[in-house]
Design a protein around this motif. Structure first.
Motif, PDB file in Angstrom:
ATOM      1  N   CYS A 164      46.456  42.869  25.695  1.00  0.00           N
ATOM      2  CA  CYS A 164      45.014  42.893  25.914  1.00  0.00           C
ATOM      3  C   CYS A 164      44.687  42.796  27.404  1.00  0.00           C
ATOM      4  CB  CYS A 164      44.364  41.744  25.144  1.00  0.00           C
ATOM      5  SG  CYS A 164      42.564  41.760  25.159  1.00  0.00           S
ATOM      6  N   ILE A 165      45.406  41.930  28.105  1.00  0.00           N
ATOM      7  CA  ILE A 165      45.197  41.767  29.546  1.00  0.00           C
ATOM      8  C   ILE A 165      45.588  43.043  30.294  1.00  0.00           C
ATOM      9  CG2 ILE A 165      45.982  40.516  31.604  1.00  0.00           C
ATOM     10  CD1 ILE A 165      46.317  38.043  29.741  1.00  0.00           C
ATOM     11  N   ASP A 166      46.746  43.597  29.958  1.00  0.00           N
ATOM     12  CA  ASP A 166      47.252  44.782  30.660  1.00  0.00           C
ATOM     13  C   ASP A 166      46.383  46.012  30.440  1.00  0.00           C
ATOM     14  OD1 ASP A 166      49.411  43.526  31.869  1.00  0.00           O
ATOM     15  OD2 ASP A 166      50.753  43.899  30.160  1.00  0.00           O
ATOM     16  N   GLU A 167      45.891  46.190  29.219  1.00  0.00           N
ATOM     17  CA  GLU A 167      45.208  47.431  28.874  1.00  0.00           C
ATOM     18  C   GLU A 167      43.697  47.413  29.105  1.00  0.00           C
ATOM     19  OE1 GLU A 167      46.226  48.465  24.889  1.00  0.00           O
ATOM     20  OE2 GLU A 167      48.335  48.886  25.368  1.00  0.00           O
ATOM     21  N   HIS A 168      43.091  46.224  29.134  1.00  0.00           N
ATOM     22  CA  HIS A 168      41.629  46.192  29.147  1.00  0.00           C
ATOM     23  C   HIS A 168      41.011  45.480  30.344  1.00  0.00           C
ATOM     24  CE1 HIS A 168      41.655  47.932  25.167  1.00  0.00           C
ATOM     25  NE2 HIS A 168      42.386  46.947  24.696  1.00  0.00           N
ATOM     26  N   ILE A 169      41.820  44.936  31.229  1.00  0.00           N
ATOM     27  CA  ILE A 169      41.274  44.272  32.420  1.00  0.00           C
ATOM     28  C   ILE A 169      41.679  45.086  33.642  1.00  0.00           C
ATOM     29  CG2 ILE A 169      41.314  42.201  33.852  1.00  0.00           C
ATOM     30  CD1 ILE A 169      41.721  40.542  31.375  1.00  0.00           C
ATOM     31  N   ASP A 170      40.691  45.521  34.402  1.00  0.00           N
ATOM     32  CA  ASP A 170      40.988  46.332  35.589  1.00  0.00           C
ATOM     33  C   ASP A 170      40.907  45.549  36.890  1.00  0.00           C
ATOM     34  OD1 ASP A 170      38.247  46.008  35.552  1.00  0.00           O
ATOM     35  OD2 ASP A 170      37.808  48.107  35.121  1.00  0.00           O
ATOM     36  N   ASP A 171      40.165  44.443  36.907  1.00  0.00           N
ATOM     37  CA  ASP A 171      40.087  43.634  38.120  1.00  0.00           C
ATOM     38  C   ASP A 171      41.441  42.957  38.349  1.00  0.00           C
ATOM     39  OD1 ASP A 171      39.619  40.857  39.479  1.00  0.00           O
ATOM     40  OD2 ASP A 171      37.820  42.003  39.970  1.00  0.00           O
ATOM     41  N   GLU A 172      42.049  43.229  39.497  1.00  0.00           N
ATOM     42  CA  GLU A 172      43.405  42.732  39.752  1.00  0.00           C
ATOM     43  C   GLU A 172      43.472  41.203  39.827  1.00  0.00           C
ATOM     44  OE1 GLU A 172      46.238  44.392  39.676  1.00  0.00           O
ATOM     45  OE2 GLU A 172      45.057  46.160  39.124  1.00  0.00           O
ATOM     46  N   ASN A 173      42.454  40.569  40.379  1.00  0.00           N
ATOM     47  CA  ASN A 173      42.471  39.101  40.469  1.00  0.00           C
ATOM     48  C   ASN A 173      42.432  38.459  39.084  1.00  0.00           C
ATOM     49  OD1 ASN A 173      42.527  38.781  43.349  1.00  0.00           O
ATOM     50  ND2 ASN A 173      40.369  39.365  43.419  1.00  0.00           N
ATOM     51  N   ILE A 174      41.537  38.959  38.236  1.00  0.00           N
ATOM     52  CA  ILE A 174      41.458  38.439  36.866  1.00  0.00           C
ATOM     53  C   ILE A 174      42.764  38.718  36.131  1.00  0.00           C
ATOM     54  CG2 ILE A 174      40.248  38.584  34.654  1.00  0.00           C
ATOM     55  CD1 ILE A 174      37.740  39.420  36.193  1.00  0.00           C
ATOM     56  N   CYS A 177      45.827  36.510  37.409  1.00  0.00           N
ATOM     57  CA  CYS A 177      45.730  35.097  37.028  1.00  0.00           C
ATOM     58  C   CYS A 177      45.849  34.914  35.515  1.00  0.00           C
ATOM     59  CB  CYS A 177      44.418  34.492  37.533  1.00  0.00           C
ATOM     60  SG  CYS A 177      44.316  34.362  39.331  1.00  0.00           S
ATOM     61  N   ALA A 178      45.170  35.784  34.768  1.00  0.00           N
ATOM     62  CA  ALA A 178      45.208  35.688  33.308  1.00  0.00           C
ATOM     63  C   ALA A 178      46.613  35.944  32.778  1.00  0.00           C
ATOM     64  CB  ALA A 178      44.225  36.671  32.693  1.00  0.00           C
ATOM     65  N   LYS A 179      47.304  36.910  33.373  1.00  0.00           N
ATOM     66  CA  LYS A 179      48.654  37.230  32.928  1.00  0.00           C
ATOM     67  C   LYS A 179      49.588  36.031  33.108  1.00  0.00           C
ATOM     68  CE  LYS A 179      50.144  41.262  34.085  1.00  0.00           C
ATOM     69  NZ  LYS A 179      50.682  42.397  34.879  1.00  0.00           N
ATOM     70  N   ARG A 180      49.504  35.400  34.257  1.00  0.00           N
ATOM     71  CA  ARG A 180      50.367  34.240  34.523  1.00  0.00           C
ATOM     72  C   ARG A 180      49.974  33.031  33.692  1.00  0.00           C
ATOM     73  NH1 ARG A 180      50.593  37.832  38.205  1.00  0.00           N
ATOM     74  NH2 ARG A 180      52.430  38.094  39.553  1.00  0.00           N
ATOM     75  N   ALA A 181      48.686  32.894  33.441  1.00  0.00           N
ATOM     76  CA  ALA A 181      48.237  31.813  32.547  1.00  0.00           C
ATOM     77  C   ALA A 181      48.795  32.030  31.148  1.00  0.00           C
ATOM     78  CB  ALA A 181      46.708  31.751  32.522  1.00  0.00           C
ATOM     79  N   ALA A 182      48.833  33.295  30.705  1.00  0.00           N
ATOM     80  CA  ALA A 182      49.393  33.612  29.391  1.00  0.00           C
ATOM     81  C   ALA A 182      50.878  33.284  29.343  1.00  0.00           C
ATOM     82  CB  ALA A 182      49.155  35.079  29.049  1.00  0.00           C
ATOM     83  N   TRP A 183      51.603  33.559  30.425  1.00  0.00           N
ATOM     84  CA  TRP A 183      53.035  33.229  30.463  1.00  0.00           C
ATOM     85  C   TRP A 183      53.244  31.727  30.245  1.00  0.00           C
ATOM     86  CZ3 TRP A 183      54.332  36.137  35.683  1.00  0.00           C
ATOM     87  CH2 TRP A 183      54.259  37.514  35.456  1.00  0.00           C
ATOM     88  N   LEU A 184      52.503  30.934  30.988  1.00  0.00           N
ATOM     89  CA  LEU A 184      52.666  29.475  30.866  1.00  0.00           C
ATOM     90  C   LEU A 184      52.115  28.971  29.535  1.00  0.00           C
ATOM     91  CD1 LEU A 184      51.863  28.138  34.453  1.00  0.00           C
ATOM     92  CD2 LEU A 184      54.021  28.941  33.479  1.00  0.00           C
ATOM     93  N   GLY A 185      51.057  29.618  29.051  1.00  0.00           N
ATOM     94  CA  GLY A 185      50.514  29.224  27.753  1.00  0.00           C
ATOM     95  C   GLY A 185      51.503  29.480  26.629  1.00  0.00           C
TER      96      GLY A 185
END
Length: 236
Positions: A164-174, A177-185
């Motif tokens: 969902c993060i990879d395919e639907h978020i285009d802002d690189e900052n979001i 950060c979201a991708k790394r939060a998902a890794w730790l989550g």
């Protein structure tokens, strides 16, 4: 700093008497408003080896009563002085994480789940708050892409968070950060941890960064809509 108080107790003859007691310290914060205080002593009851102290918060915005529990210091049983140590206070109200109204608009469930997770953390339930933060992140991201990016709910309801993060978020900052939060989550929900050098606060910091970037994008978009460039043409 130790404090001396006068406590009531019940004698063997079932009468009420008073005894001078030494406490290791008064509470230095209110368990309800969480502000640093010098509490107002109201009363004390001795039920040896326990003492219950009724305090009141002195802050004008609070003024609530709370009960602090003390137990006789272990050194007292080895010939030391009778000093009672503070063990905790009740009632206790968890600190609420205040999110911007714009984030509440995007995902009210994220705010609710995050605060429930934070309450679990404050209560010392370290093994269950991590998965809670991970769930909060998923609600934030999926509500964000549906409410702000126009993605159909049905298309992402059961989708993997990373996808969902990879395919639907285009802002690189979001995205970053979201991708790394998902890794730790994910580490918080699995038996095996991939990021062993990262702790719970790292996950919370990444979620906070994700929230900050989403909030910034939302506010920036709103300002541009309210103040379109065309309206300023002809002025210097």
């Amino acid at each position: 700093m130790s404090q001396n108080v006068l406590a009531r107790y019940e004698t063997s003859e079932k009468t009420i008497a008073k005894a001078a007691l030494e406490l290791d310290a008064f509470p230095d914060s209110c368990p309800l408003c969480h502000q640093g205080i010098e509490p107002i002593f109201r009363s004390a009851w001795l039920d040896n080896p326990h003492v219950a102290i009724l305090f009141q918060c002195p802050r004008s915005r609070c003024r609530r009563l709370f009960l602090s529990m003390y137990d006789k210091n272990e050194r007292a049983y080895m010939g030391g002085p009778d000093v009672f140590d503070l063990k905790g206070s009740a009632p206790w109200k968890p600190r609420e994480h205040i999110f911007p109204d714009e984030i509440k608009t995007i995902s009210s469930m994220f705010c609710t789940i995050y605060n429930e997770s934070e309450e679990a953390e404050q209560r010392g339930l370290k093994n269950i708050c991590g998965p809670g933060y991970r769930k909060a992140l998923e609600f934030l991201i999926k509500d964000y892409v549906t409410n702000e990016k126009g993605v159909a709910v049905e298309s992402i309801r059961g989708a993997n968070l990373g996808t969902c993060i990879d395919e639907h978020i285009d802002d690189e900052n979001i995205k970053d950060c979201a991708k790394r939060a998902a890794w730790l989550g994910n580490d918080q929900t699995h038996y095996d941890m991939k990021w062993e050098d990262k702790v719970l606060n790292d996950l919370k910091n990444l979620i906070e960064l994700t929230v900050t970037w989403i909030h910034s994008e939302y506010v920036t978009k709103k300002i541009k809509e309210e103040m379109p460039e065309g309206k300023s043409k002809g002025r210097k």
